[in-house]
Scaffold this motif. Structure first.
Motif, PDB file in Angstrom:
ATOM      1  N   ALA A 143       0.829  -1.460   0.311  1.00 23.72           N
ATOM      2  CA  ALA A 143      -0.040  -0.189   0.161  1.00 23.72           C
ATOM      3  C   ALA A 143       0.788   1.167  -0.112  1.00 23.72           C
ATOM      4  O   ALA A 143       0.568   1.913  -0.496  1.00 23.72           O
ATOM      5  N   VAL A 144       1.999   1.556   0.825  1.00 28.09           N
ATOM      6  CA  VAL A 144       3.192   2.045   0.857  1.00 28.09           C
ATOM      7  C   VAL A 144       3.830   2.543  -0.347  1.00 28.09           C
ATOM      8  O   VAL A 144       3.648   4.017  -1.363  1.00 28.09           O
ATOM      9  N   ASP A 145       4.138   1.344  -1.276  1.00 26.27           N
ATOM     10  CA  ASP A 145       4.574   1.424  -2.536  1.00 26.27           C
ATOM     11  C   ASP A 145       3.658   2.507  -3.361  1.00 26.27           C
ATOM     12  O   ASP A 145       4.208   2.956  -4.467  1.00 26.27           O
ATOM     13  N   ARG A 146       2.231   1.079  -3.468  1.00 26.83           N
ATOM     14  CA  ARG A 146       1.342   2.208  -4.111  1.00 26.83           C
ATOM     15  C   ARG A 146       1.490   3.484  -4.342  1.00 26.83           C
ATOM     16  O   ARG A 146       1.572   4.194  -5.448  1.00 26.83           O
ATOM     17  N   LEU A 147       1.114   3.431  -2.915  1.00 29.07           N
ATOM     18  CA  LEU A 147       0.591   5.384  -3.273  1.00 29.07           C
ATOM     19  C   LEU A 147       1.992   6.437  -3.464  1.00 29.07           C
ATOM     20  O   LEU A 147       1.720   7.434  -4.452  1.00 29.07           O
ATOM     21  N   GLY A 152       4.201  10.476  -7.499  1.00 25.24           N
ATOM     22  CA  GLY A 152       5.611  10.641  -8.075  1.00 25.24           C
ATOM     23  C   GLY A 152       7.095   9.837  -7.633  1.00 25.24           C
ATOM     24  O   GLY A 152       7.575  10.894  -7.116  1.00 25.24           O
ATOM     25  N   GLY A 153       6.341   8.968  -6.530  1.00 28.74           N
ATOM     26  CA  GLY A 153       7.758   8.692  -5.853  1.00 28.74           C
ATOM     27  C   GLY A 153       7.875   8.914  -4.446  1.00 28.74           C
ATOM     28  O   GLY A 153       8.996   8.870  -3.680  1.00 28.74           O
ATOM     29  N   THR A 154       7.091   9.607  -4.071  1.00 25.89           N
ATOM     30  CA  THR A 154       7.143   9.969  -2.945  1.00 25.89           C
ATOM     31  C   THR A 154       5.204   9.829  -1.280  1.00 25.89           C
ATOM     32  O   THR A 154       4.770  10.612  -2.748  1.00 25.89           O
TER      33      THR A 154
END
Length: 199
Positions: A143-147, A152-154
């Motif tokens: 979930a964190v990686d998807r967000l 744009g990577g943050t």
């Protein structure tokens, strides 16, 4: 039950309390942060993200990048400290003075009995209390990686409800006696109400 770690989010500007260190505010004679730490005393590891003041020796403290980056950035900072082999993590706000070990155990049991990625409480209006929940670690990392990918990577400034988009959620209604464990203190009036419940 599956063993677990706990990540407590202690940041936030506490604007409605005049910018005080909200988790340090006492309820029932103990700082709210310490009450939450006590509720997860059986966790294999406990991590506080944000300003904390003194904490028990076994508790690790870190900060989100950048400082003040919000709850998702704080979540990512907490996850970065988890030991290898962790499979389940309680993700909790640090201003939940009514949280108990029994309430955390109920969430852990609900997750163990389901295939969901998250078990969290829902209030009487059906609102998910996403900072009073227990996650399977792979689901939370995803979930964190998807967000981050969507932004744009943050994850700086991302809302915590964004973690739930696409996650499978086991909703848990509080069945115990006493006040709701997800009750958080955003105002002085909330602190007064919590004090009444703890007396």
């Amino acid at each position: 039950m599956t063993r677990y770690a706990a990540v407590l989010l202690a940041g936030g500007a506490a604007r409605r309390m005049g910018g005080v260190d909200k988790p340090a505010r006492p309820v029932g004679g103990r700082p709210m942060l310490h009450r939450v730490l006590a509720a997860v005393a059986d966790a294999d590891e406990r991590i506080v993200v944000g300003p904390s003041g003194p904490v028990p020796a076994a508790v690790r403290v870190t900060r989100e990048e950048p400082a003040g980056g919000g709850p998702v950035a704080a979540t990512a900072a907490g996850l970065a400290l988890l030991r290898p082999g962790t499979t389940t993590v309680a993700l909790l706000a640090a201003d939940l003075p009514l949280l108990t070990a029994a309430a955390v155990a109920e969430l852990r049991r609900a997750l163990d009995r389901s295939t969901a990625g998250l078990a969290c409480y829902v209030d009487g209006d059906g609102r998910r209390q996403q900072l009073c929940g227990v996650w399977r670690l792979p689901a939370l990392r995803a979930a964190v990686d998807r967000l981050a990918a969507e932004r744009g990577g943050t994850v700086d400034g991302a809302a915590v409800r964004g973690l739930l988009a696409g996650a499978t959620v086991r909703e848990v209604a509080w069945s115990g006696a006493g006040p709701p464990p997800w009750f958080d203190c955003d105002t002085d009036e909330d602190v007064r109400r919590a004090e009444e419940w703890t007396t």
